[in-house]
Design an enzyme around this catalytic site. Structure first.
Site, PDB file in Angstrom:
ATOM      1  N   SER A 212       0.880  -1.428   0.203  1.00 23.21           N
ATOM      2  CA  SER A 212      -0.167   0.341  -0.294  1.00 23.21           C
ATOM      3  C   SER A 212       0.781   1.587  -0.399  1.00 23.21           C
ATOM      4  CB  SER A 212      -1.182  -0.258   0.614  1.00 23.21           C
ATOM      5  OG  SER A 212       0.145   0.660   2.103  1.00 23.21           O
TER       6      SER A 212
ATOM      7  N   LYS B 285      -7.149   4.048   8.093  1.00 23.91           N
ATOM      8  CA  LYS B 285      -6.203   4.490   7.178  1.00 23.91           C
ATOM      9  C   LYS B 285      -6.927   6.333   7.654  1.00 23.91           C
ATOM     10  CE  LYS B 285      -3.742   0.927   5.090  1.00 23.91           C
ATOM     11  NZ  LYS B 285      -3.401   0.562   3.546  1.00 23.91           N
TER      12      LYS B 285
END
Length: 562
Positions: free
Chosen positions: A449, A492
């Site tokens: 990511s 996140k």
């Protein structure tokens, strides 16, 4: 002669009768004496036990602050909504709860059954039981002698088998799964269960009953009571709903148990929520707390349990020193003496910078964090540019217990993808630059990511275009420049908002409508061009590029000469 023989035989018989009578009389007296001695000893022990029960200390602050209603649970609205939907409806499900320690997982598990009992549509009866186990302390013997979770068979050879054991009859002993029949079985730290126990639990969840085995059981033995025949042949009932709590990540839990459960994620508490818990704890001890002391607790306590512990020790200092409130110096002393570390709270930098990007990562169960990435690009006049990477980006281990393999880090592989995309699609010749990529902070970076963050930082450093310091991003990069989906997006986004971000860029395939309610602008990107268009800014008027163009046109528009 016959007369005397008969008399002798009679005397002998009488003698043996007297001996046998005396034997049984002594045996009876011995039993009665033993019974009297046992009763005397039992009475003595009961008196001791009663005196012990009359002694009681004050209730610990952790017990006083334990939530008694859902309204007292701080900061877990989404998790509570999901848990109620899974348990309190007409078709309750098995549940796995993930989250850091001290955020209320055990408390909500105890409360949810009480609410389910009040729902007329729920199958849980008013007498449904809540059976609690801790997987870390569950006694388990691989030979099957002891298994408090599934149940065991008390075979005749074991000490204390009793009258049935003397008769050679095996005795089934129900475990927690049967005791929880018709209710809730809560297993704390379920990820710590022994592998054999986990496999047996899966079988129980499938069959909703427990089948026990014993080499001493014979289905044709007429001496065995009917109820024991029934248990061995039809099993013990074990129709319950499982709630498992763990501080591990989903990858650490066997897929077989995950597939049978609804997974619910409890997020870490925010500093303001920790402060609220600290104030409530101070109220329980009937001492006011200085606001500066609360601010210190907010910086160091990562969960509610730590906040309560800090308040409890600081309150003890206040009581001992005859103070009328909990003051900041006492809290600071507790922090230093207890060796608490600051919360990993990251705030975004104050201004746009070249080569500095805000990435997003997940470092625990539903715990997100902002990860600052910095890149420098120095021209190499000899055409022999080199790439340097610092920070913990190396090999990683994957697999399950018993089968672990090492592989090249996915973050390192993601970097290779980025270099390919920037070279092929954006014409960057990496032989012309000495590039240094640094993952600061000392924490390991794994997973793909970080791809878009690395790409944006390298592009910014090579072309001298600053990145927006109020934007955070996450996403995997393919070698074609596409932004691929990643995990932990909700955590996140929340971490980015907490750090002060105004915008978060995520993969288009991760987009959900609910992200519009997260209090920060969430932008979905499908290509690296779209990501750069959202994060690059011009140096003169902070004007965002409306259309992403190939490298030469973009640099010209940004005022950079080739």
């Amino acid at each position: 002669m016959d007369y005397y023989a008969v008399n002798i035989i009679t005397v002998i018989q009488f003698f043996f009768a007297v001996i046998i009578g005396l034997y049984f009389w002594n045996l009876l007296r011995s039993q009665q004496g033993n019974r009297v001695a046992v009763e005397r000893e039992s009475k003595k022990e009961m008196d001791k036990l009663q005196r012990l029960r009359e002694i009681a200390l004050t209730e610990p602050l952790a017990e006083k602050t334990r939530p008694n209603t859902f309204g007292e649970i701080v900061g877990q609205e989404e998790g509570l909504k999901a848990l109620r939907a899974a348990i309190c409806g007409p078709n309750p499900q098995h549940v796995l709860m993930y989250g850091p320690p001290g955020v209320g997982k055990t408390a909500v598990a105890r409360l949810v059954l009480e609410e389910a009992r009040l729902n007329p549509l729920s199958p849980f009866g008013i007498s449904a039981k809540f059976v609690e186990m801790d997987a870390t302390t569950s006694r388990f013997d691989e030979r099957g002698i002891a298994d408090p979770l599934i149940g065991t068979v008390h075979d005749p050879i074991y000490q204390g088998a009793g009258a049935l054991g003397i008769a050679g009859i095996p005795q089934p002993k129900p475990g927690a799964v049967t005791k929880a029949h018709g209710g809730i079985l809560f297993i704390d730290e379920i990820g710590e269960l022994h592998n054999m126990q986990m496999n047996k639990l899966l079988k129980v969840l499938e069959d909703r009953k427990v089948f026990l085995e014993s080499s001493y059981y014979n289905s044709e033995d007429t001496n065995i009571p009917t109820h024991i025949h029934d248990i061995f042949q039809n099993g013990l009932p074990a129709d319950f709903r499982l709630i498992g709590a763990t501080t591990r990540t989903p990858q650490d839990i066997p897929p077989a148990i995950r597939s049978r459960c609804v997974e619910i994620f409890f997020r870490p508490l925010l500093p303001d929520e920790v402060g609220l818990i600290a104030r409530n704890a101070a109220k329980k001890v009937e001492l006011p707390v200085e606001e500066s002391a609360v601010e210190v607790i907010k910086r160091y306590a990562s969960n509610g349990r730590e906040a309560v512990n800090i308040v409890q020790i600081a309150a003890g200092i206040a009581f001992n020193e005859r103070k009328k409130s909990i003051v900041c110096p006492d809290v600071e002393w507790v922090i230093n003496f207890g060796q608490y570390t600051p919360r990993p709270e990251k705030k975004l930098s104050g201004k746009p910078q070249v080569g500095v990007a805000n990435g997003l990562a997940v470092y625990g169960p539903n715990i997100g964090m902002v990860m600052e990435l910095e890149v420098s690009a120095v021209p190499n006049a000899f055409g022999s540019g080199k790439l340097t990477i610092t920070g913990v980006v190396d090999e990683e281990e994957i697999g399950t217990p018993g089968r672990v393999m090492r592989r090249k880090s996915m973050a390192k592989g993601s970097l290779d993808n980025v270099l390919t995309v920037l070279s092929n699609r954006f014409g960057i010749d990496f032989q012309r630059y000495d590039i240094h990529i640094n993952f600061p902070g000392g924490g390991p970076v794994d997973g793909p990511s970080a791809g878009v963050t690395v790409a944006a930082a390298i592009y910014s450093a090579v072309n001298g275009i600053p990145l927006d310091n109020m934007v955070a991003m996450t996403g995997e990069i393919s070698i074609r420049g596409l932004v691929k989906p990643v995990g932990g997006v909700s955590a996140k986004i929340l971490a980015a908002r907490q750090a002060g971000a105004k915008k978060v860029v995520i993969p288009k395939e991760n987009w959900q409508e609910m992200y519009q309610e997260y209090g920060v602008e969430v932008v979905a990107a499908e290509t690296l061009e779209e990501v750069l268009n959202n994060v690059l800014i011009r140096t003169n008027d902070i004007y965002r590029l409306e259309v992403f163009t190939p490298k030469h046109d973009l640099l010209t528009a940004a005022g950079v000469k080739m």
